[in-house]
Design a protein around this motif. Structure first.
Motif, PDB file in Angstrom:
ATOM      1  N   HIS A 162      -2.315  -1.249   9.688  1.00 63.94           N
ATOM      2  CA  HIS A 162      -1.841  -1.222   8.303  1.00 63.94           C
ATOM      3  C   HIS A 162      -0.912  -2.401   8.042  1.00 63.94           C
ATOM      4  O   HIS A 162      -1.019  -3.074   7.008  1.00 63.94           O
ATOM      5  N   ILE A 201      -8.068   3.185   3.895  1.00 67.18           N
ATOM      6  CA  ILE A 201      -7.607   1.975   3.213  1.00 67.18           C
ATOM      7  C   ILE A 201      -8.545   0.828   3.559  1.00 67.18           C
ATOM      8  O   ILE A 201      -8.878   0.627   4.738  1.00 67.18           O
ATOM      9  N   TRP A 250       0.848  -1.196   0.000  1.00 61.96           N
ATOM     10  CA  TRP A 250       0.000   0.000   0.000  1.00 61.96           C
ATOM     11  C   TRP A 250       0.878   1.239   0.000  1.00 61.96           C
ATOM     12  O   TRP A 250       1.918   1.267   0.659  1.00 61.96           O
ATOM     13  N   ASN A 259      -2.829  -5.684   7.869  1.00 60.80           N
ATOM     14  CA  ASN A 259      -3.871  -5.795   6.853  1.00 60.80           C
ATOM     15  C   ASN A 259      -3.573  -6.965   5.926  1.00 60.80           C
ATOM     16  O   ASN A 259      -2.480  -7.088   5.382  1.00 60.80           O
ATOM     17  N   PRO A 287       2.511   4.445   8.999  1.00 57.50           N
ATOM     18  CA  PRO A 287       1.533   3.364   9.210  1.00 57.50           C
ATOM     19  C   PRO A 287       1.424   2.961  10.672  1.00 57.50           C
ATOM     20  O   PRO A 287       2.330   3.200  11.479  1.00 57.50           O
TER      21      PRO A 287
END
Length: 809
Positions: A358, A413, A88, A361, A354
């Motif tokens: 994050h 996100i 990401w 994820n 982050p």
């Protein structure tokens, strides 16, 4: 009484070392599974298998039960079977600079994409300024400028000719162009102008106005030519710029042709570059710097075209498993950092950092429930993320500001993560009861037990656990006798001969301590003696208070008799809990009975030194007495019950049978043996119920008796249901086996009072009476005597003046 004695074989469970087929735990394979937690493992398997929203896990159990290590180990193994998640990154939002946009990249490509854009920015910084310095561009620009300058020159020449034809000249001043009237080719002076006739003055003025209009039209046309020239030069500059950046973006567009979000980002970058054509075109001009000041930045800035690689999963071999030990809001959901420039906090999309969510994820996030609840905002934000299936990074301090400030609002996100909370049962049930959202978002309950069955299979697994710990912690290995004693300690921890403790953290501590003493003695293996030494040393480090209290008993400061008989006095048994150490001590319980109105006075309750459970036990005595002795007569009885020399709080109902024995003794005028201590709760039917801490209680009274001298008649009465909880020290076991100490187990109060008084309790006969001379008969007679005394007292007072002038009938 002999029928109620507990045999020495029943005082503890012995683990036979002969059942182990090894000479050292070094020969054993590593333990691959979690012992005795089949229910929890089944729940974990279900929770990891189901993918529906809200089926997150709450792992509940007491600290030391292996809940954390087990879930981490299982998740680590499960994660290797899943593919690594995508990378990401955040990029600049060219439409709204406050809302950076995310780009999801295939696994492992984020790092390379960031390098590509960094190189792109470097090339842009180098090539764009050079493109406007090229000879071709400068010649083309010069050619265009010359053609437009000729047009402007012609306009001014025509204006000058027109002015000359009408007797005027055009002069350029700081404020622009002005008209000057001429006389014989020279500018008309003010004196000459004043000498002109009014008609000539009017004519000059009209002619000047007409020429001024022509000049304004000419200037307007000149400005149009300048604007046209600027646009023409910008068109050429755009062509040069597009040619310069075209090949830089073209290679990347081919490389990432399958990723439309990246292609769209490249298109936005090129549009933004063209929007800045004027700044870029003039960026390479010399900058004027004042003395003593830092030079101004030279060249254009293309940092907005870089990428903030938020999550790089290129190093993962499977799904991530993240444990966040300090789950603050920023540690879990990320943060937006700032730098101070000229006294103001400044940030941009590249300063987004982050959080654990994050990083987790596409995998698993493990959080400690207590820490989550202690950290402001984390729990509510966690529920929002689960509900909305997104990770939204917000400035939580914004809601505390009086004035809203501009800040970044990154695009949320999408969230695909299994969240695991670890906590105690108290936290789980508290959240389940008080938070309706909790049961929606943590639907999988993983309940770790505190104990496991004492089976041969679990015993063998226990030995594997000891061997694995010795290998992992680089400790001395255990021989079979040491393993057996360690397992016996596990049964003592849980106080159950049929179960073993699942609190492996304390077992691990014992393994370390036993290895320490074995290593200090120079032994190659840990033996049973080293395990016993570790346990004795552990007790010695913690039992200072126990020894002080026992010393007070020995020197007579605290009154405890271990010989003789006393009416209305019993040795009860209590347990002191001091942090990680608990021990038992006898406590004298006394009862005094007298004429009254069926009222039992609990002195501890009256002075608020007893807890509700202890008070409940006292009230149960009233029910027992009322049912057994008060069905055919009123109870004209009052009793005062007291824990002597008790100056702290008392809680629990394990002394209710003790208090009842003392009460029966006081009423029956029967002395109770002081060489016997008693524990056990009682119900209204007179049945003795099991209690906790039975081992500490027995050992506590044994130690007092041993200090004063074992007589061979001393002992303890415990509930029959507690026999399976006995895991007494070897010292007590030997004393019982040699007849120096005794343990009786009873099911009813009648059995217990018979042991304490040496007189049968007696059973109620068909005619409603008790066997003559039995304990119950003596108690019943005493109660009848109290009733009769009360009746006679009432007769004596009948007819006497009550003090208000009326007689009492």
């Amino acid at each position: 009484m002999n029928d109620l004695l507990v045999s020495s074989e029943s005082l503890r469970w012995h683990c036979d070392p002969a059942q182990f087929q090894f000479s050292s735990t070094a020969e054993l394979p590593p333990l691959e599974i979690t012992i005795g937690q089949e229910r929890a493992l089944t729940a974990i398997d279900f929770g990891l298998g189901i993918t529906d929203n809200g089926f997150n896990l709450f792992v509940l159990g007491q600290p030391g039960s292996g809940r954390s290590s087990t879930i981490k180990k299982i998740l680590a193994a499960h994660a290797t079977k899943r593919p690594a998640p995508a990378d990401w990154c955040y990029v600049h939002d060219f439409e709204s600079s406050s809302g950076p946009e995310f780009i999801c990249l295939p696994y492992g490509t984020g790092k390379e994409f960031k390098k590509d854009l960094d190189r792109l920015v470097e090339r842009l910084s180098e090539d764009v300024p050079k493109s406007f310095d090229s000879k071709e561009y400068q010649e083309q620009r010069k050619k265009i400028s010359q053609s437009f300058q000729e047009r402007k020159k012609q306009i001014f020449q025509d204006l000058e000719q027109l002015a000359a034809d009408n007797g005027f000249a055009i002069q350029q001043v700081a404020s622009g162009l002005v008209l000057v009237p001429l006389k014989e080719g020279s500018p008309l002076s003010q004196k000459d102008f004043e000498e002109l006739s009014a008609k000539d003055k009017e004519r000059l003025e009209n002619t000047g106005n007409m020429l001024q209009e022509k000049i304004d039209e000419g200037l307007l046309e000149a400005r149009k030519i300048d604007e046209e020239l600027r646009e023409k030069i910008l068109d050429v500059a755009k062509q040069v710029l597009l040619y310069t950046i075209g090949h830089l973006f073209e290679a990347l567009e081919l490389k990432y042709a399958d990723l439309q979000p990246i292609i769209d980002h490249f298109a936005n970058c090129k549009k933004d570059i063209l929007k800045q054509i004027e700044d870029l075109h003039s960026a390479n001009k010399p900058q004027f710097n004042l003395p003593g000041l830092a030079p101004q930045q030279q060249g254009p800035n293309f940092d907005n075209y870089r990428v903030n690689l938020l999550i790089d999963n290129s190093e993962l071999d499977g799904a991530p498993v993240i444990y966040e030990a300090n789950p603050t809001y920023f540690n879990v959901f990320g943060r937006i950092e700032h730098v101070i420039q000229m006294g103001s906090a400044v940030t941009d999309f590249q300063m987004i950092k982050p959080g654990a969510m994050h990083r987790a994820n596409g995998g698993y996030l493990i959080l400690d429930c207590r820490e989550v609840l202690l950290n402001l905002f984390t729990y509510e934000a966690l529920k929002r993320s689960i509900r909305n299936k997104e990770i939204k990074l917000e400035d939580m301090a914004e809601q505390y500001r009086l004035i809203a400030t501009a800040s970044l609002k990154p695009q949320p996100i999408p969230l695909d993560c299994k969240i695991v909370l670890i906590g105690t049962p108290e936290l789980y049930y508290l959240l389940y009861q008080l938070d309706p959202d909790f049961r929606k978002y943590f639907k999988v309950k993983v309940d770790f037990d505190q104990r496991m069955a004492n089976s041969s299979a679990n015993i063998q697994l226990f030995s594997l656990f000891i061997g694995t710990k010795c290998r992992e912690e680089k400790l001395l290995h255990f021989d079979p006798s040491a393993v057996a004693h360690t397992i016996e300690f596990s049964a003592r921890m849980i106080e159950d001969q049929k179960h073993l403790s699942a609190s492996f953290s304390e077992i691990t501590d014992l393994i370390h301590e036993a290895s320490f003493y074995a290593n200090r003695s120079g032994a190659g293996l840990v033996t049973a003696a080293h395990v016993d030494q570790a346990l004795e040393s552990r007790i010695y480090r913690a039992n200072k208070t126990e020894e002080h209290i026992r010393a007070l008993i020995e020197d007579g400061t605290i009154f405890i008799d271990t010989q003789g008989e006393v009416i209305g006095q019993v040795n009860g048994l209590t347990v002191y809990q001091l942090g990680d150490y608990s021990f038992g001590m006898p406590a004298r319980v006394t009862v005094r009975t007298f004429l009254g109105k069926s009222n039992m006075i609990n002195i501890e309750r009256e002075v608020k030194l007893s807890g509700p459970i202890h008070d409940k036990g006292m009230l149960i005595l009233s029910g027992f007495f009322g049912e057994r002795y008060g069905c055919d007569k009123p109870l004209a009885l009052s009793a005062s019950i007291c824990f002597e020399q008790s100056y702290g709080g008392i809680e629990g109902d394990s002394a209710s049978s003790t208090e009842l024995y003392a009460l029966l003794s006081s009423l029956a005028r029967l002395p109770i043996r002081q060489d016997i201590a008693v524990t056990g709760s009682v119900n209204q039917h007179g049945r003795v119920q099991p209690i906790g801490g039975v081992n500490q209680k027995v050992e506590g009274f044994f130690a007092v008796c041993k200090a004063s001298g074992l007589t061979g008649s001393q002992g303890v009465i415990i509930p029959r249901a507690n026999v399976q909880n006995l895991m007494l020290k070897a010292e007590v076991e030997r004393a019982v086996k040699n007849g120096q100490f005794h343990i009786w187990s009873v099911q009813t109060i009648d059995e217990g009072i018979a042991i304490l008084t040496g007189l049968a309790a007696g059973e109620l006969q068909n005619d409603g009476t008790w066997p003559e001379g039995s304990v119950n008969d003596r108690v019943n007679r005493r109660l009848l005597q109290l009733v009769e005394t009360a009746a006679e007292f009432g007769k004596k007072t009948a007819g006497h003046d009550t003090g208000n002038g009326k007689a009492v009938e």
